[in-house]
Design an enzyme around this catalytic site. Structure first.
Site, PDB file in Angstrom:
ATOM      1  N   TRP A  63     -85.254   1.562 -81.900  1.00 22.01           N
ATOM      2  CA  TRP A  63     -84.605   1.152 -83.149  1.00 22.01           C
ATOM      3  C   TRP A  63     -84.985  -0.269 -83.500  1.00 22.01           C
ATOM      4  CZ3 TRP A  63     -79.467   3.274 -80.865  1.00 22.01           C
ATOM      5  CH2 TRP A  63     -79.431   4.664 -81.035  1.00 22.01           C
TER       6      TRP A  63
ATOM      7  N   HIS B  57     -82.461  17.645 -82.763  1.00 25.19           N
ATOM      8  CA  HIS B  57     -82.203  16.199 -82.787  1.00 25.19           C
ATOM      9  C   HIS B  57     -80.883  15.855 -82.093  1.00 25.19           C
ATOM     10  CE1 HIS B  57     -83.712  12.402 -84.256  1.00 25.19           C
ATOM     11  NE2 HIS B  57     -82.510  12.064 -84.705  1.00 25.19           N
TER      12      HIS B  57
ATOM     13  N   ARG C  40     -87.716  11.414 -79.823  1.00 24.45           N
ATOM     14  CA  ARG C  40     -87.782  12.266 -81.001  1.00 24.45           C
ATOM     15  C   ARG C  40     -88.761  13.411 -80.760  1.00 24.45           C
ATOM     16  NH1 ARG C  40     -88.078   6.865 -82.560  1.00 24.45           N
ATOM     17  NH2 ARG C  40     -86.371   6.123 -83.893  1.00 24.45           N
TER      18      ARG C  40
ATOM     19  N   LYS D  76    -105.733  24.820 -94.858  1.00 28.83           N
ATOM     20  CA  LYS D  76    -106.251  25.467 -96.054  1.00 28.83           C
ATOM     21  C   LYS D  76    -107.053  26.692 -95.616  1.00 28.83           C
ATOM     22  CE  LYS D  76    -110.628  22.926 -96.490  1.00 28.83           C
ATOM     23  NZ  LYS D  76    -111.461  22.086 -97.381  1.00 28.83           N
TER      24      LYS D  76
ATOM     25  N   TYR E  23     -75.525   7.361 -83.595  1.00 32.18           N
ATOM     26  CA  TYR E  23     -75.988   8.201 -82.493  1.00 32.18           C
ATOM     27  C   TYR E  23     -75.069   8.196 -81.270  1.00 32.18           C
ATOM     28  CZ  TYR E  23     -80.516   9.297 -84.542  1.00 32.18           C
ATOM     29  OH  TYR E  23     -81.509   9.787 -85.342  1.00 32.18           O
TER      30      TYR E  23
ATOM     31  N   ARG F 204     -81.154  14.051 -78.882  1.00 30.28           N
ATOM     32  CA  ARG F 204     -81.294  12.583 -78.962  1.00 30.28           C
ATOM     33  C   ARG F 204     -79.926  11.920 -79.031  1.00 30.28           C
ATOM     34  NH1 ARG F 204     -84.910   8.525 -80.059  1.00 30.28           N
ATOM     35  NH2 ARG F 204     -84.465   7.039 -81.724  1.00 30.28           N
TER      36      ARG F 204
END
Length: 595
Positions: free
Chosen positions: A379, A353, A216, A250, A391, A356
């Site tokens: 997984w 993605h 990922r 910030k 997938y 993958r």
């Protein structure tokens, strides 16, 4: 002589409901619905003009008390005040950074502007359904509306648990329909073009890891050199331990620069850079091909050179992939680099993605076992079957490349002869040279079409069909192969290069309610069917396969199929046991918030 007993005033037992006529001329009712926070009885008061009216309200309160419970007395919540309180004070301390980001977008950008003025207890399913339609009519994607639905459902579930609501209207409302688009993984040629172009840019190995190993984005950007074992005696290994978070900043200038916080010259980071993988399965070792290890060695040398050039500007944090001054890569910048890489390599546009998906499909092509695939991809056991289905893709380019590789390896070696359908077409299952033309022979069985590479296979199916169904004729049609790939159901995947045998496939099926009770689904729980009635190769060669799945309605389904009847019967017992456990404990299988 016995004295007559004095009449006594009858009194209701403690906690019972009372109805009486007040001095104001109205009828009053009091119902005990529970206990207050201080331990005293929680008595609710109602008042109506007639006894019949007040009796009706009292009975409704009693019924509500005995079933779902009566809403707790206290602050009068609106949708806005409850969602704001929930997301900041209940959800934020207990969920991950990425999850709370999604919740806040749904709450502040969609739910509060669209539904915030409603009183919480008066919110209806119809309000939600009209709101989802309005979102999509205003240009929001179905996925965005679905995210809003999941968020408010989770928030209102918490309101029910705390008795600010008796029922959750979001659990009744119909969620926006999602149509999951089929992802087409990149072909070998496309991957090669991407890797060739990646070699011209910084962090070449970053893209090779994505396409070859399927990590990922967060996992790749979160890698540190301590996670890379260059050689453990059996080759290189990468240990996935953490993921890169999207940075949040910030102002450090007191909001004087007029820019967004992320572009402030004196910006201050308010979020940690990485977090551990969200599941135990995510922490995993992955074997690395030697070619990739060579790239990582070269990458380290290049990083050392950049460190020397940066001198005191370099920030040493140990990350594998960094900016030119040592900072971990920003996921947003990484995404735009991917898009630029696709364009420069002249490869079709796609998500990062999708790399993958490509890696997972390669594992399927190579015949890697499911257990190893689950480990490599990270997984969890309870979700692995669904994730493999999502997938691993059998698209036309992938099948063509696979067929070419198999042909190059095995061409000319005859396959084991198998019995033909009905014994009338002996030898049809033998490996035969493929025809050089591009004609597909399509057997038309009523409204169904079954394509073959060879005419004799199509004619054999017509013969078998006709012998069993004389009132439903069949015929063979010739299609151009390109036409079938574009118009035929299933595309290349459906075209068969041999005739399946008449092996029987046995099925077993059961459905269970959320509490584990078995449901009557109206049909036989076990049956058998000739393999060729289905997609032959997907069934005939499976001695056994079973799985459990959770349906959108929360029921859990157990399915078993295979060609070994005894194995199917034995596996059905195991599948039903898992289905009951899954129905009773959905969180154990990762089902709690999926629907």
């Amino acid at each position: 002589m016995a004295q007559p007993r004095k009449s006594q005033k009858l009194r209701q037992p403690n906690g019972a409901s009372t109805i009486y006529l007040g001095k104001d001329g109205r009828w009053h009712g009091r119902v005990t619905v529970g206990v207050k926070d201080d331990g005293t009885p929680d008595r609710r008061h109602v008042s109506r003009k007639t006894r019949a009216d007040v009796t009706k309200v009292v009975r409704e309160l009693e019924k509500q008390r005995d079933s779902t419970g009566v809403r707790k007395v206290g602050q009068i919540w609106t949708v806005q005040t409850w969602l704001t309180h929930w997301v900041e004070n209940i959800a934020a301390p207990s969920v991950g950074e990425n999850t709370i980001d999604g919740y806040r977008v749904a709450v502040y950008h969609h739910l509060v502007p669209g539904l915030g003025a409603h009183r919480l207890e008066k919110l209806e399913p119809e309000h939600l359904e009209r709101f989802y339609q309005k979102m999509q009519a205003g240009g929001s994607a179905a996925g965005t509306a679905h995210q809003a639905h999941r968020t408010i459902r989770t928030a209102l579930n918490e309101a029910v648990r705390r008795r600010h609501l008796t029922t959750n209207p979001a659990s009744v409302a119909k969620a926006p329909k999602l149509e999951e688009e089929e992802v087409e993984p990149y072909s070998v040629e496309e991957v090669q073009r991407l890797l060739l172009e990646a070699g011209k840019h910084r962090n070449t190995a970053r893209w090779v890891i994505a396409l070859a190993l399927g990590l990922r984005q967060g996992e790749v950007l979160g890698l540190k050199w301590e996670d890379v074992v260059v050689d453990n005696g059996e080759g290189g290994v990468i240990r996935v331990r953490r993921g890169r978070l999207r940075p949040r900043y910030k102002h450090g200038c007191g909001d004087k620069c007029g820019r967004k916080p992320g572009y402030c010259p004196q910006k201050i980071s308010v979020r940690r850079e990485t977090k551990d993988t969200k599941s135990r399965a995510g922490k995993r070792p992955i074997g690395v091909p030697e070619e990739l290890m060579k790239l990582l060695r070269l990458h380290k040398q290049e990083q050392d050179r950049e460190r020397t050039l940066a001198r005191d500007l370099w920030v040493e944090k140990g990350f594998v992939f960094t900016s030119p001054i040592g900072e971990p890569l920003n996921p947003n910048t990484d995404f735009h680099k991917w898009k630029a890489l696709l364009k420069a390599a002249d490869v079709r546009d796609g998500r990062l993605h999708d790399a993958r998906h490509t890696a997972a499909t390669v594992l399927l092509i190579l015949g890697v076992t499911d257990t190893v695939v689950d480990t490599l991809m990270g997984w969890e056991p309870g979700k692995s079957a669904r994730m493999r289905h999502r997938y691993q893709h059998l698209t036309a380019p992938v099948l063509q490349q696979t067929a070419a590789k198999i042909g190059g390896l095995l061409w000319g070696t005859p396959a084991r002869s198998q019995p033909s359908i009905g014994g009338s077409s002996a030898g049809l299952n033998q490996s035969l040279p493929a025809p050089v033309d591009q004609v597909v022979y399509v057997t038309r069985l009523g409204e169904r079409r079954v394509p073959f590479l060879r005419r004799e296979h199509a004619e054999a199916l017509v013969e078998q069909w006709g012998s069993g169904r004389p009132d439903r004729p069949a015929e063979v049609e010739e299609w151009d192969r390109g036409k079938w790939e574009d118009e035929g159901p299933g595309g290349m995947r459906a075209i068969r290069d041999r005739m399946p045998d008449r092996k029987l496939v046995f099925h077993a099926h059961a459905l269970f309610a959320p509490g584990g009770e078995r449901l009557n689904v109206g049909g036989s729980e076990q049956w058998s069917v000739a393999a060729w009635e289905f997609e032959a190769d997907l069934y005939t060669d499976l001695s056994l396969r079973w799985h459990t799945t959770r349906r959108p309605g929360q029921e859990v389904e157990a399915q078993v199929r295979g060609t070994d009847k005894e194995a199917v019967a034995a596996a059905f017992v195991e599948a039903c046991a898992q289905a009951v456990d899954r129905a009773r404990d959905p969180g154990k299988y990762g089902d709690s918030d999926e629907w």
